[in-house]
Design a protein around this motif. Structure first.
Motif, PDB file in Angstrom:
ATOM      1  N   GLU A   1       0.812  -1.210   0.000  1.00  0.00           N
ATOM      2  CA  GLU A   1       0.000   0.000   0.000  1.00  0.00           C
ATOM      3  C   GLU A   1       0.853   1.271   0.000  1.00  0.00           C
ATOM      4  O   GLU A   1       0.352   2.354  -0.283  1.00  0.00           O
ATOM      5  CB  GLU A   1      -0.915   0.042   1.230  1.00  0.00           C
ATOM      6  CG  GLU A   1      -1.958  -1.046   1.275  1.00  0.00           C
ATOM      7  CD  GLU A   1      -2.884  -0.975   0.082  1.00  0.00           C
ATOM      8  OE1 GLU A   1      -3.332   0.138  -0.269  1.00  0.00           O
ATOM      9  OE2 GLU A   1      -3.149  -2.026  -0.526  1.00  0.00           O
ATOM     10  N   LEU A   2       2.096   1.121   0.379  1.00  0.00           N
ATOM     11  CA  LEU A   2       2.923   2.319   0.453  1.00  0.00           C
ATOM     12  C   LEU A   2       3.416   2.716  -0.933  1.00  0.00           C
ATOM     13  O   LEU A   2       3.509   1.899  -1.846  1.00  0.00           O
ATOM     14  CB  LEU A   2       4.124   2.090   1.373  1.00  0.00           C
ATOM     15  CG  LEU A   2       3.818   1.897   2.854  1.00  0.00           C
ATOM     16  CD1 LEU A   2       5.084   2.009   3.674  1.00  0.00           C
ATOM     17  CD2 LEU A   2       2.797   2.893   3.364  1.00  0.00           C
ATOM     18  N   SER A   3       3.754   3.983  -1.046  1.00  0.00           N
ATOM     19  CA  SER A   3       4.158   4.485  -2.350  1.00  0.00           C
ATOM     20  C   SER A   3       5.500   3.900  -2.772  1.00  0.00           C
ATOM     21  O   SER A   3       6.264   3.384  -1.952  1.00  0.00           O
ATOM     22  CB  SER A   3       4.259   6.005  -2.292  1.00  0.00           C
ATOM     23  OG  SER A   3       5.329   6.369  -1.449  1.00  0.00           O
TER      24      SER A   3
ATOM     25  N   ARG B   1       7.992   5.535  -3.647  1.00  0.00           N
ATOM     26  CA  ARG B   1       9.018   6.339  -2.997  1.00  0.00           C
ATOM     27  C   ARG B   1       9.337   5.786  -1.611  1.00  0.00           C
ATOM     28  O   ARG B   1      10.495   5.525  -1.282  1.00  0.00           O
ATOM     29  CB  ARG B   1       8.488   7.774  -2.870  1.00  0.00           C
ATOM     30  CG  ARG B   1       9.471   8.778  -2.317  1.00  0.00           C
ATOM     31  CD  ARG B   1       8.743   9.993  -1.754  1.00  0.00           C
ATOM     32  NE  ARG B   1       7.585  10.366  -2.550  1.00  0.00           N
ATOM     33  CZ  ARG B   1       7.601  11.264  -3.521  1.00  0.00           C
ATOM     34  NH1 ARG B   1       8.720  11.857  -3.822  1.00  0.00           N
ATOM     35  NH2 ARG B   1       6.505  11.550  -4.176  1.00  0.00           N
ATOM     36  N   ASP B   2       8.280   5.559  -0.821  1.00  0.00           N
ATOM     37  CA  ASP B   2       8.492   5.045   0.534  1.00  0.00           C
ATOM     38  C   ASP B   2       9.140   3.673   0.506  1.00  0.00           C
ATOM     39  O   ASP B   2       9.982   3.347   1.337  1.00  0.00           O
ATOM     40  CB  ASP B   2       7.159   4.967   1.285  1.00  0.00           C
ATOM     41  CG  ASP B   2       6.642   6.333   1.650  1.00  0.00           C
ATOM     42  OD1 ASP B   2       7.425   7.290   1.559  1.00  0.00           O
ATOM     43  OD2 ASP B   2       5.457   6.461   2.006  1.00  0.00           O
TER      44      ASP B   2
END
Ligand code: ATP
Ligand code: ATP
Ligand code: MG
Ligand code: MG
Lengths: 508, 330, 296, 352
Positions: free
Chosen positions: A349-351, A353-354
């Motif tokens: 679920e995290l981007s 980038r993250d």
């Protein structure tokens, strides 16, 4: 293949929008009974999206589909199954909580007096799997078996369920060559039965071996269909990339290994891997070769502390270190890019980038956040360096195509600038273009003085970049190849030697 | 052949047997048909509701509304039997239709609006109890003679225990529930959903109809449980059965079903219910615990059971190794 | 005598009930009776289970503080079959009265009525808008005390209930709901507060004070139970009246049970406890100190 | 790319709109709703009541949001409130000062959180079951402390925490706003938020990435326990007594509801404390409508259920998708534009 009057499956003008991208732009495809049709393209070209649209897993935005001349519009995978379209999606999609047999027959279980008949199911399952060269107890939970076995089960399931069309999205990514051959013999059988088969892969050898025609996607567009008998691999690659792939000549830099960095001393874990000792130097790429289940992943996990060893120890530059979890390993400059990217790699679920900066941030600790500009700098750098195709750095990583996820994970670990990088199947699902880039990346890293341990099922690849290859067999180190001994033939030899001695219980 | 997958069930069964033996050793009176009959009768409504909860939990969901639905059913029956002349059987049918539809509606909301079950059923819990209040805040007695007829159906064991109809209804529910869960395609779909909804969808499991049916079953069984409860108390009361959903969840979990879904047994829930009943019986037999110690002890025992289960699962898992199963091709 | 009595208590939802329990235990100790206590945590099904377990254990007598009036016939019959006398504490049940020995209760409707009558007299002929804090919706004391109060003020047209909302018998809800009453009606328009129990009244009194009004003067406060804190409030002039619900329900019940077991004396079917009205004219400080000992 | 501030605003916009609508509903049933006076040295008005009465839920929300972000849930907060309230009350009754009492309560709350955290992170019991244990037993522990009575106290300092004011503003409001701001600040100015989200989405990956998931999980539950303790002290101080039986009863459900109304997923991952706090205010405003409307109490639950259902349905991603489709359909070829901003809240189908 002889052109029949009506294609088995025909799609016209399939278009699919995602926020920020057009994944498919007016794609046509024709599929005839009795042919194996390869679907090719770079990572993120839209192959998986196309088959998801064809099978109702995604709602397509535009386009028509006909099956044997009849217009169909499957709204769900259940519907496409009932139409006779069986599919193996890219990531193994089976249920870990069910048994092998239950997975195999979910949705069409044999019944007796209206009740499920487990006995019948297990017997049928045993028979079906035997055709795929699998001799396992189908009444055991799926999780008792390795990824490769699961992959075969998934293929068997789809093949059993497909009356007309069988779609395989990178089915060979976690198989080694023997299993691939087995799979191909099954595919040929099904093709001869008149099924239309879509085959997605990044291995062009396999494409030419099994397929009759190939459709190539680039940036969501159909850039051409080729009869494989009439073209060369190079033509196809050029079509996929839209440019020529420059040939790289891999020179093995033998003997330049630096000082000793990591050494494992009779490291082992009962039931998973027999005691092994291993020295890894700076500027060295140690390849781990072996059959499925030979213990490559376990070796990697043990060295990274992801799995606790019950014997032996690890030294870094001669000093014994504690290695009770990945954090210990990371603090000594270790990094591991895991094999199973879906459950052990991405944080869906995290981007993007993250995901890229996660390992770096975790190492820095929670109280010292990376600055926004630093984060962007790192992320943008790797997106460019590894050519990760995405609509935006803010999109959840789970929305990236499989190969691009793999690259992002690689970026995550490169960002930590490790001393010792362990790669488990680093090129799984990666396209030809990126594949050679990753190989040269590995070489670059080696030349910069990094120590690498790479486990891979692709022997050509191991041969290309390894300074040393360790062959594992039955969870034990069988032999070590160095220098000019590192050839595909030697590795195969080392592996099969043992295999022949093993009492064979196969029924193929 | 005993498979490792059956282990949680055996653990629960073993736990119950050991616990029962320990209790009976301390209070011999516990080893009597009376107590056995009580365990069945007193937990009948909870057991029936827990069967529905088992399905929901197996599918990876949760249903917080069942306590309220039971209360609503009771009040509805009481009010309709008081105010109209319809036969209780017709009223039973009517209320079962209502509660099943209510469950189905929650299932539809969960599926089509993609809302978490926890929250949808929480709203359902407020709604059902609210509806019960609106029908009547008083507790309404049910005096229909058909109720007495049903209540008078029991088999009296020689030593005084009365095995009543409602205990039988519970056993029947468990048997049917076990068959549906473990021997039908629908049951397999429930397990499949519990293993992972996204994967199940790709494997062709019809998520919409399965979800709706699961919650319809839970609602319907809560309705049946409400009928049983009204037979048990001959009344409908809007404040009844508050928090029963938590008891049901606890019973399901003690019974070896994994709350995240995908693993478990209907039969396990049965023993879960018996274990919980046994705990209560033991506390009453002891009779020296204050109100607060009662709560602490119940919590502590719940913890002990969970821990026991964890320990046994862990003990069996280590030691078992994976096999690759790949035959060597010739 | 070596008596064993099983006591199925509703729970411990309020200080009053804690006091009832502790009195029951004290009285049992005094008489040398073994008390088996079971807390039902507000659930009738738990009470029924407890009673069945008491029967299985073969106790000499069963006390029940029933959580609700209905639904006891079956289990009472079982007790009767087993020849175990049942005594009801503080609430009655809707069951044929040959199923239990006696009931020791107050008259909850009457309590409400006393409160209503007291208020009617206190305000005299003046117009008076009353706000009512109900008990838990659906609970029998809430229903009875509401009815009783309405009977009590029925004769006086100048008394009018303008708002009525549940405060769940708790202090904090009493305070919250009173706050909203004060806003919605305007504090100066409210002449009296009737709360179904003292806890809610005590909470409401704080709300009244925070609104800058004087409870007991600007707004008359009458409630039921006579718990120690209510006496304190009356002593401080913040509350005007409370009607006692004695926590000593078990005492008379033990007496009746002992007599019955000794020589078969049948007690009356209803042993009514006194519903005494306490106002500022009583020595509330002394009563407070005395009641504090009872475990409220 | 939108700047950080505008994206925060975008994130909480639905909650703000809903809060506005519910407040308007309050205004409709009670025209003086927005009137705020200064009376007795304190702000006085229905709106202030909403802020004040929302304090316990809001405080619980802060911890609950973090717990839910890790894919957990904490059912024990109501019981922990009761324990903390009882602890504080018994400490002041024994003659300790209010500060000691507060610290004692916080310590006990933290201990409860630690217990939950260890069960979840170390023994690996599913959060809902792990915290159920304390939910059941906790109230018993609280009663053990108060011996079943309402433990009343008159300690000025402690009472001020619940019923006092700071510069005319009721203390509970000050406390929850301050705590919310502090938590948001700490979480967003450090990497904690990112790490918590990573654990919630995929714990295995996070662990392999080097995140100390065990410690972070425990910390999150401890935080939840601390928040619950603070809420418990406020509730006890508000009525000058610790009511072990009723303090925080079923409040865990309100807190969870508030977190969900705040648009946070029960499956963990991305979270916003601010949105959760708005969710708490929305719930309190719904309660306020019910109280101010003067409807008979038997309708309370039905009204609450319907309002909450309406709010949730409006927020459902599916409805958002439909609205979007509708707009796209009426807006013409807009849908075909590949340059559409990527941060649209829509996810195709239900692909995972
Ligand atoms: N649900 C989604 N939302 C937004 N974008 C998506 C979604 N799914 C896929 N995409 C994007 O669509 C493009 C095509 O992805 P797809 O998975 O079809 O690629 P692929 O050809 O299968 O690549 P690979 O070889 O790496 O598997 C990618 O750019 C991907 O990021
Ligand atoms: N969690 C586990 N517990 C016990 N045994 C395991 C576990 N994981 C793997 N094994 C066993 O360890 C052996 C080696 O594992 P694995 O199949 O991952 O090796 P590999 O050489 O990396 O193969 P692959 O190509 O599939 O990665 C296998 O026999 C497998 O069954
Ligand atoms: Mg793909
Ligand atoms: Mg491997």
């Amino acid at each position: 293949m002889p052109d029949q009057p009506t294609p088995m499956l025909q799609a016209r003008g399939v278009t699919k929008y995602f926020p920020g991208t057009i994944a498919l732009d007016d794609v046509d495809i024709d599929l005839f009974g009795g042919e194996v049709h390869a679907l090719l393209g770079e990572n993120g070209a839209g192959k998986s999206t196309l088959i998801k649209c064809l099978t109702g897993a995604y709602r397509r935005d535009e386009g028509t589909i006909t099956l044997e001349g009849e217009p169909v519009s499957p709204a769900s995978t259940a519907e496409s199954l009932s139409l006779g379209i069986g599919t193996v999606y890219q990531e193994v999609n089976l249920l870990p909580n069910l048994t092998v047999a239950e997975n195999l027959f979910l949705g069409r279980q044999p019944t007796r007096f209206g009740m499920l008949s487990r006995k019948k199911m297990v017997n049928l399952a045993r028979k079906t799997l035997a055709e795929f060269g699998l001799d396992i107890d189908p009444a055991e939970p799926l999780t008792s078996y390795s990824v490769a076995v699961r992959q075969v089960v998934a293929i068997a399931r789809a093949a059993e369920m497909s009356g007309k069309v069988l779609i395989l999205d990178e089915p060979t990514a976690s198989l080694d060559r023997e299993e691939v051959q087995l799979l191909f013999s099954v595919i040929r059988k099904l093709r001869d039965r008149g099924l239309a088969i879509i085959f997605i892969t990044h291995f062009l050898d396999q494409v030419f071996e099994i397929s009759d025609r190939a459709t190539v996607l680039r940036n969501g567009q159909n850039v051409g269909m080729r009869r494989l008998a009439e073209v060369t691999q190079k033509d196809i690659v050029t079509l996929m990339l839209g440019r020529q792939l420059e040939e790289r000549i891999h020179v093995r830099s033998g003997g330049t290994a630096g000082e000793l960095l990591v050494s494992a001393d009779t490291l082992s874990k009962r039931g998973m891997i027999e005691p092994f000792s291993l020295d890894i130097h700076k500027s060295e790429v140690v390849g781990l070769a072996g059959l499925l289940g030979s213990g490559r992943t376990e070796t990697a996990n043990l060295l990274f502390g992801a799995v606790q060893s019950d014997h032996g120890d690890v030294k870094v530059k001669g000093k014994k270190i504690r290695l009770s979890n990945p954090r210990d390993a990371i603090s000594h400059g270790f990094a591991l890019c895991p094999e199973d990217r879906k459950t052990e790699g991405i944080v869906g679920e995290l981007s993007v980038r993250d995901n890229i900066i996660l390992a770096l941030q975790a190492r820095q600790g929670w109280s010292r956040p990376l600055s926004r500009s630093k984060i962007n700098e790192i992320a943008e750098h790797y997106v460019e360096a590894l050519d990760i195709r995405l609509a935006s750095l803010d999109m959840p990583i789970r929305l990236l195509s499989g190969g691009n996820q793999q690259k992002a994970l690689l970026a995550r670990w490169l960002a930590t600038d490790p001393d010792f990088l362990i790669l488990d199947e680093p090129t799984r699902g990666i396209d030809v273009g990126a594949h050679s880039e990753i190989i040269s990346l590995i070489e670059d890293l080696r030349d910069k003085g990094m120590a690498l341990l790479v486990a891979s099922s692709e022997m050509e690849e191991l041969v290309a970049y390894s300074t040393r290859v360790i062959v594992l067999k039955d969870r034990e180190q069988a032999c070590e190849l160095t220098g000019d001994d590192i050839t595909t033939a030697n590795i195969v030899h080392a592996i099969t030697d043992e295999t022949l001695e093993r009492p064979s219980n196969a029924r193929t | 052949m005993i498979r490792t997958t059956h282990l949680p069930l055996l653990v629960t069964l073993g736990t119950f047997v050991i616990a029962f033996a320990l209790c009976a050793w301390q209070y011999p009176a516990i080893f009597s048909t009376r107590v056995a009959a009580n365990l069945l009768t007193d937990n009948a409504f909870l057991g029936i509701a827990a069967v529905g909860m088992t399905f929901v939990i197996l599918s990876g969901g949760i249903d917080l509304s069942i306590g309220s639905v039971i209360a609503f059913t009771g009040v509805f029956l009481a009010v309709i039997l008081r105010d109209t002349n319809i036969h209780p059987l017709a009223a039973f049918a009517l209320v079962l239709v209502i509660t099943t539809a209510f469950g189905a509606a929650m299932g539809a909301v969960i599926h089509y609006l993609e809302m978490p079950a926890f929250i949808v059923t929480l709203a359902g819990m407020f709604l059902a109890r609210g509806a019960a209040y609106v029908l009547s805040t008083d507790s309404v007695p049910i005096t229909h003679e058909f109720f007495s007829t049903l209540q008078d159906i029991y088999w009296k064991a020689p030593s005084g225990g009365r095995f009543r109809l409602i205990g039988g209804v519970m056993l029947l529910t468990f048997i049917i529930g076990a068959i549906v869960a473990h021997r039908t395609k629908f049951g397999q779909n429930v397990f499949a959903m519990g293993g992972g909804a996204a994967t199940a969808r790709l494997m062709g499991v019809p998520l919409a109809s399965t979800t709706i049916r699961i919650y319809a079953i839970s609602g319907g069984l809560a309705g049946l449980s409400g009928i049983v409860f009204s037979l048990y108390t001959s009344a409908g009361y809007s404040l009844a059965t508050v928090g029963v959903e938590l008891d049901a969840i606890a019973a399901v979990v003690i019974g070896g079903t994994l709350l995240t879904g995908g693993y478990g047994f209907v039969a396990g829930t049965f023993f879960g219910i018996l274990i919980m009943g046994l705990i209560q019986t033991y506390i009453v037999f002891d009779g020296s615990l204050s109100s607060w110690w009662t709560k602490i002890v119940i919590g502590g025992l719940l913890f002990a059971f969970i821990l026991l289960q964890k320990g046994l699962t862990w003990a069996t898992r280590t030691g078992k190794r994976q096999s690759t199963g790949l035959a060597t091709p010739s | 005598a070596d008596l064993t009595v099983g006591f199925s208590q509703i729970g411990s939802e309020s200080g009053w009930r804690a006091a009832e329990t502790s009195v029951a235990k004290l009285e049992a100790e005094k008489r040398g009776i073994t008390l088996k206590f079971a807390d039902a945590q507000q659930k009738q099904e738990n009470q029924i289970k407890a009673i069945r377990s008491f029967i299985a254990q073969g106790v000499d007598g069963i006390f029940i503080a029933p959580v609700v009036a209905t639904g006891w016939d079956e289990v009472l019959e079982e007790a009767k079959d087993a020849d175990i006398p049942v005594l009801l504490l503080d609430r009655k049940v809707d069951a044929s009265d040959d199923l239990y020995l006696t009931s020791v209760t107050s008259d909850t409707v009457y309590e409400g009525k006393v409160a209503g009558e007291w208020l009617a007299e206190a305000v005299g002929g003046a117009e008076c808008n009353i706000v009512e804090l109900q008990g838990t919706t659906g609970s029998s004391p809430a229903i009875d005390r509401k009815n009783g109060f309405e009977q009590g003020i029925a004769g006086s047209d100048n008394l009018k209930i303008v708002r009525s909302q549940t405060g769940d018998f708790t202090r904090s809800q009493g305070k919250v709901v009173m706050e909203s009453f004060l806003k919605a009606e305007g504090g100066e328009n409210i002449c009296a507060l009737y709360a179904h129990n003292d806890d809610m009244a005590v909470g409401a009194i704080q709300a009244i004070k925070e609104a800058g009004l004087k409870p007991g003067e600007d707004i008359l406060v009458v409630a039921i139970d006579a718990v120690p804190d209510a006496h304190l409030a009356i002593a401080n002039g913040e509350m005007n009246a409370t009607i006692e619900l004695t926590p000593n329900m078990a005492g008379p019940a033990y007496d009746a049970l002992e007599k019955y077991l000794a020589d078969g004396t049948m007690p009356p079917k209803w042993i009514q406890t006194e519903s005494r009205l306490f106002t500022a004219s009583d020595d509330n400080n002394a009563i407070y100190e005395e009641k504090k000992q009872l475990g409220y | 790319m939108p700047g950080p501030n505008s994206s925060v605003l975008k994130r909480i916009l639905p909650q703000l709109v809903i809060l506005g609508v519910v407040l308007l509903l309050n205004f409709i049933v009670f025209p003086d709703f927005f009137r705020i006076e200064f009376k007795n040295g304190r702000l006085f008005g229905s709106l202030i009541d909403v802020l004040n009465r929302g304090a316990p839920t809001a405080l619980l929300c802060v911890g609950m949001t973090l717990v839910i972000a890790t894919k957990g849930i904490d059912l024990s907060v109501g019981a922990v409130m009761a324990i903390a309230g009882a602890t504080a009350a018994s400490l002041v009754v024994e003659g300790h000062g209010w500060f000691t009492a507060l610290l004692g309560a916080l310590a006990v709350g933290g201990l409860c959180g630690l217990w939950n955290g260890v069960l979840v992170a170390v023994i690996r019991i599913q959060p809902i079951v792990a915290t159920l244990v304390l939910m059941v037993a906790g109230r018993g522990i609280a009663q053990l402390i108060t011996e079943g009575t309402i433990l009343t106290f008159n300690n000025e300092g402690l009472v001020r925490l619940g019923a006092g004011t700071v510069a005319g503003i009721p203390t509970p409001i000050v406390i929850w706003v301050a705590l919310g701001a502090l938590a948001t600040f700490v979480i967003r100015r450090t990497a904690l938020g990112l790490l918590i989200e990573a654990i919630g989405v995929n714990e295995t990956s996070s662990r392999l990435t080097g995140i100390n998931s065990r410690v972070i999980l425990i910390c999150v539950y401890v935080m939840s326990g601390l928040c619950a303790a603070l809420a418990g002290v406020i509730v006890a101080a508000d009525i000058k007594g610790a009511d072990a039986n009723n303090a925080g009863l079923w409040l865990e459900l309100d807190a969870i509801l508030a977190v969900v109304i705040g648009g946070n997923s029960l499956l963990g991952g991305r979270f916003s404390i601010v949105a959760s706090l708005l969710g708490a205010l929305i719930i309190q405003s719904v309660n306020s409508v019910i109280l101010l409307s003067g409807m008979p109490p038997e309708f309370n639950l039905v009204i609450k259920a319907l309002l909450i259902l309406a709010i949730l349905v409006i927020q459902s991603p599916k409805i958002g998708h439909l609205v979007y489709m509708f707009r796209a359909a009426s807006g013409g070829r807009n849908i075909a534009s590949p340059t559409r901003p990527a941060a649209s809240p829509l996810v195709p189908n239900k692909d995972k």
